[in-house]
Write an enzyme that holds these catalytic residues in place. Sequence first.
Site, PDB file in Angstrom:
ATOM      1  N   GLU A  55       0.709  -1.170   0.090  1.00  0.00           N
ATOM      2  CA  GLU A  55      -0.017  -0.067   0.077  1.00  0.00           C
ATOM      3  C   GLU A  55       1.063   1.297  -0.098  1.00  0.00           C
ATOM      4  OE1 GLU A  55      -2.910  -1.140   2.893  1.00  0.00           O
ATOM      5  OE2 GLU A  55      -1.442  -0.845   4.575  1.00  0.00           O
ATOM      6  N   GLU A  66       4.412   5.989  11.256  1.00  0.00           N
ATOM      7  CA  GLU A  66       2.978   5.671  11.546  1.00  0.00           C
ATOM      8  C   GLU A  66       2.917   4.736  12.685  1.00  0.00           C
ATOM      9  OE1 GLU A  66      -0.070   5.620   8.390  1.00  0.00           O
ATOM     10  OE2 GLU A  66       0.059   3.410   9.063  1.00  0.00           O
ATOM     11  N   ASN A 194      14.000   4.273   1.427  1.00  0.00           N
ATOM     12  CA  ASN A 194      13.051   5.482   0.973  1.00  0.00           C
ATOM     13  C   ASN A 194      12.440   4.872  -0.324  1.00  0.00           C
ATOM     14  OD1 ASN A 194      11.492   7.678   1.298  1.00  0.00           O
ATOM     15  ND2 ASN A 194      13.055   9.058   1.198  1.00  0.00           N
ATOM     16  N   ASN A 242      10.558  12.680   6.758  1.00  0.00           N
ATOM     17  CA  ASN A 242       9.876  12.978   7.782  1.00  0.00           C
ATOM     18  C   ASN A 242       8.206  12.900   7.323  1.00  0.00           C
ATOM     19  OD1 ASN A 242       7.956  14.470   9.753  1.00  0.00           O
ATOM     20  ND2 ASN A 242       9.460  13.571  11.038  1.00  0.00           N
ATOM     21  N   ASP A 245       2.403  13.748   9.978  1.00  0.00           N
ATOM     22  CA  ASP A 245       1.419  13.345  10.979  1.00  0.00           C
ATOM     23  C   ASP A 245       1.779  12.235  11.794  1.00  0.00           C
ATOM     24  OD1 ASP A 245       1.880  11.258   8.719  1.00  0.00           O
ATOM     25  OD2 ASP A 245      -0.084  10.572   8.883  1.00  0.00           O
ATOM     26  N   ASP A 508     -13.796  -2.082   7.036  1.00  0.00           N
ATOM     27  CA  ASP A 508     -12.721  -1.816   7.575  1.00  0.00           C
ATOM     28  C   ASP A 508     -12.505  -1.516   9.121  1.00  0.00           C
ATOM     29  OD1 ASP A 508      -9.673  -1.485   6.923  1.00  0.00           O
ATOM     30  OD2 ASP A 508     -10.004  -0.021   8.181  1.00  0.00           O
TER      31      ASP A 508
END
Length: 643
Positions: A55, A66, A194, A242, A245, A508
Amino acid sequence: MKSLIILFIGCVAHIQAGVYTDRFLSQYKKIHDSGNGYFSKEGIPYHSVETLMVEAPDHGHETTSEAYSYYVWLEAMYGAINGDFSSFNRAWDILEKYTIPTHEDQSSNDNYNPSSPATFAEEKDTPQDYPSKIDSGVSVGEDPIYQELVSAYGNSDIYGMHWLTDVDNVYGFGDTPGGGCENGPSANGPSYINTFQRGPEESVWRTVPQPTCDSFKYGGSNGFLDLFIDDSEYAHQWKFTNAPDADARAIQAAYWASKWADQKGQLGSITNTLSKAAKMGDYLRYSLFDKYFKKIGNCVGASQCAAGKGKESAHYLLSWYYAWGGSMGAQYGWAWRIGDGAAHFGYQNPLAAYALANESNLKPKGSTAVEDWKKSLDTQLEFYSYLQTPEGAFAGGATNSWKGRYATPDSNLTSNTFHGMFYDWEPVYHDPPSNNWYGMQAWSVDRLAQYYYVTGDSKAKTLLDKWIPWVVNNIKFSGNKFQIPSNLAWSGTPGNNLHVSISSYNDDVGTASSTARALAYYAAKANDNSAKTAAKQLLDVMWENYQTSKGVSVEEPREDYRRFNEPVYVPSGWTGKYPNGDTIDSSSTFLSLRSWYKNDPEFHKVEAYMNGGGAVPTFTYHRFWAQADVALAQGAYGLLFNE
Ligand SMILES: *[C@@H]1O[C@H](CO)[C@@H](O)[C@H](O)[C@H]1NC(C)=O
Ligand SMILES: *[C@@H]1O[C@H](CO)[C@@H](O)[C@H](O)[C@H]1NC(C)=O
């Protein structure tokens, strides 16, 4: 004896008892059961238990900032329910050790020149338009926070999370945190990597993964650098990205930890971690600035738009990224930093901004940091208002740099700007459009609802008074199932027929949990019974019907896995190699760059399908963020309502 018994009873009374906090503990145990595979041997949370997973990350045993941010939040709530905050401290230690670059990882920052933060290169529309020519003729603004950060912390390094890590060193780069550059496939891992560098159409299916530290050992003759940037010569270098969020979520979690630990008389046990969260918030300010520190507002034409002085280049929104890099060793001696002019509403976190501006234990040391976060809080709230549809949902975002190159925007975007930033219904990425996923609503509005719960701010209430009924009316229950929005469609522009419609629904558990938590925080503050009922019903239906041995999840079809065969653009004549020998050239595909996927235990489910046969493959995933969200939603409901 008597006094002992009384003490014992007093102790029991302090432990929260209730259906929903018990569910938190039960889900927490599943996540921490070593047989379930959520964590690496170092204690790093994987993106997902399952390895075949594409994803934003392109492998399940990668991890993201995250996942770390959810891990910290999970442990903060464990402290709230159980009274022990040592695992909160431990989670932050893991985060710091494995995803905040050490001084050795970012060694040339002393050579950074804050009056010339980076050299301009255009972002392009498609991967085929890369590499992009570096252009030192375009003026860039000054970095106004560098000096105060150096004064506050005594060094020139950045304290922020790099967003992506190949935990099992599957690619084999061996860019070991704190342990040197390109150690290769025999290194244990984790390894920083990355992906995305080539514009809005470069989805995960079209990207060329690359090491964060490039000494030209792998890739082509210039490592991977000349796939992205067209320059006259190339130097060995390191670079990190970075995801704001995630850093903001870690700070938000630290805020809750401070409140909960205070309630339990445990604040002293976490103040060291809180000061680290505050420090992260100091550096997170890089995301509040335009990419090249140009002036905010009607910034059209790379050469015409003015370089910013002081804080003129701050839009004060949490943008899509900030990034930093530099040369390896002293031979060349340079370093660069960029912010980002593009902001998505889904990344905003008013609670984190509030915490950094107002919570004494989370006060950043930078001399203008509190002021900046106060402005950021106000600007974020105004941004939600600018982007809210009459239906209630929030539209994409805005950018200071149209098409990532200060291009001239379509004429329908030049009126009703956000302080001169142009509305963008799909900021940053288009495959799929970045605001189609309903999860952006659930994530961001949950944070807005928590901010409202903490402060009672009427501006936040006004926004929520519209969003909450929209979502409540679009949650459907039938028997032991629920349906919530999955994909959204957008039309119009702010102030001119801006509308949302729901294009699909799903069940979900991750986004449903965030939704339930948003409803619960709003309900607790506004005393709203319909929001409370909807939250409770979602939590109950999910808990009672969607259990798996490893957590709470549902099967999902993955039509997009047809794209394992998709060609990946590499310029004709360019050739290179991955550490395992996989060739990179103009015939590359997603799979050919990742031949190791053929050994995945689930690969057979994808193989027939990508070759045009077989049914759509289905997977029952346990994503770390979603499983933590399940726990955090049940736990938050329990803490709020004590049921
Ligand atoms: C938060 O801090 C700012 C700046 O110091 C101040 O103006 C504001 O009143 C504070 N808000 C609250 C709710 O305490
Ligand atoms: C603005 O106009 C362009 C060109 O006509 C169109 O393609 C685009 O969809 C419009 N944007 C919005 C957000 O309506």
